[in-house]
Scaffold this active site. Structure first.
Site, short mmCIF file in Angstrom:
data_model
loop_
_atom_site.label_atom_id
_atom_site.label_comp_id
_atom_site.label_asym_id
_atom_site.label_seq_id
_atom_site.Cartn_x
_atom_site.Cartn_y
_atom_site.Cartn_z
N ALA A 1 0.82 -1.13 -0.06
CA ALA A 1 -0.07 -0.06 -0.03
C ALA A 1 0.75 1.39 0.24
O ALA A 1 0.43 2.36 -0.34
CB ALA A 1 -0.82 -0.02 1.08
N VAL B 1 2.73 6.21 4.25
CA VAL B 1 2.10 6.51 5.52
C VAL B 1 1.45 4.85 5.87
O VAL B 1 0.54 4.88 4.81
CB VAL B 1 1.27 7.49 5.91
CG1 VAL B 1 0.67 7.49 7.29
CG2 VAL B 1 2.14 8.79 5.81
N GLY C 1 0.90 4.10 -3.10
CA GLY C 1 -0.15 4.91 -3.09
C GLY C 1 -0.53 5.68 -2.05
O GLY C 1 -1.82 6.47 -2.11
N HIS C 2 -0.06 5.27 -0.84
CA HIS C 2 -0.46 5.62 0.56
C HIS C 2 0.62 6.52 1.13
O HIS C 2 1.04 5.94 2.25
CB HIS C 2 -1.21 4.65 1.29
CG HIS C 2 -2.26 5.43 2.37
ND1 HIS C 2 -1.80 5.68 3.63
CD2 HIS C 2 -3.63 5.62 2.50
CE1 HIS C 2 -2.69 5.80 4.42
NE2 HIS C 2 -3.73 6.11 3.56
N TYR C 3 0.98 7.55 0.83
CA TYR C 3 0.94 8.58 -0.19
C TYR C 3 2.03 8.64 -1.01
O TYR C 3 3.30 8.60 -0.49
CB TYR C 3 0.40 9.91 0.51
CG TYR C 3 -0.85 9.92 1.16
CD1 TYR C 3 -1.95 10.13 0.64
CD2 TYR C 3 -0.74 9.76 2.58
CE1 TYR C 3 -3.35 9.97 1.47
CE2 TYR C 3 -1.76 9.67 3.45
CZ TYR C 3 -3.13 9.81 2.94
OH TYR C 3 -4.15 9.93 3.72
#
Length: 138
Positions: A35, A45, A38-40
């Site tokens: 993840a 994070v 894409g986060h962020y």
């Protein structure tokens, strides 16, 4: 008592300590967790829902150790205080509440810390599930 817990999401668990009314898990956030890109983008994070999932897994594993099957049915309090980053070392402390007369499950408070301080405070509720019958159906 200390045991090794399974890893969940992007967390690699090392040990879990149990007492009558608490359970403490130590974990490292996997920098390769899927993840993060894409986060962020440019500022990875760990998603807060992952912290809830780890708290749930910690309670579920502890209750299974006690011979009880439970499932998460509510999050009564959720306060994310500080971000969790790739490679962070986490301490997840679960404290069980004394049951209320109308309780049909387990209520607990969860504190999640990094080396920088408190990352999250949670109050979660698990309900008891029937044990799996023959063939795994429950």
């Amino acid at each position: 008592m200390t045991v090794t817990a399974p890893s969940l999401l992007g967390l690699s668990s090392r040990t879990v300590e149990f007492t009558d009314d608490t359970v403490t898990a130590l974990a490292t956030v996997d920098p390769g967790y899927e993840a993060f890109p894409g986060h962020y983008p440019g500022f990875p994070v760990f998603p807060g829902v992952g912290l809830i999932e780890f708290a749930d897994g910690t309670v579920t594993a502890d209750q299974a150790r006690r011979g009880r099957a439970v499932e998460l049915v509510g999050v009564e309090l959720c306060r994310f205080r500080e971000p969790v980053f790739p490679g962070d070392e986490l301490t997840i402390r679960v404290t069980y509440h004394a049951p209320r007369p109308d309780d049909t499950g387990v209520r607990s408070t969860v504190a999640i810390d990094t080396g920088r301080g408190r990352a999250a405070d949670l109050r979660i509720v698990h309900e008891h599930r029937p044990a799996a019958g023959p063939g795994g159906a429950g």
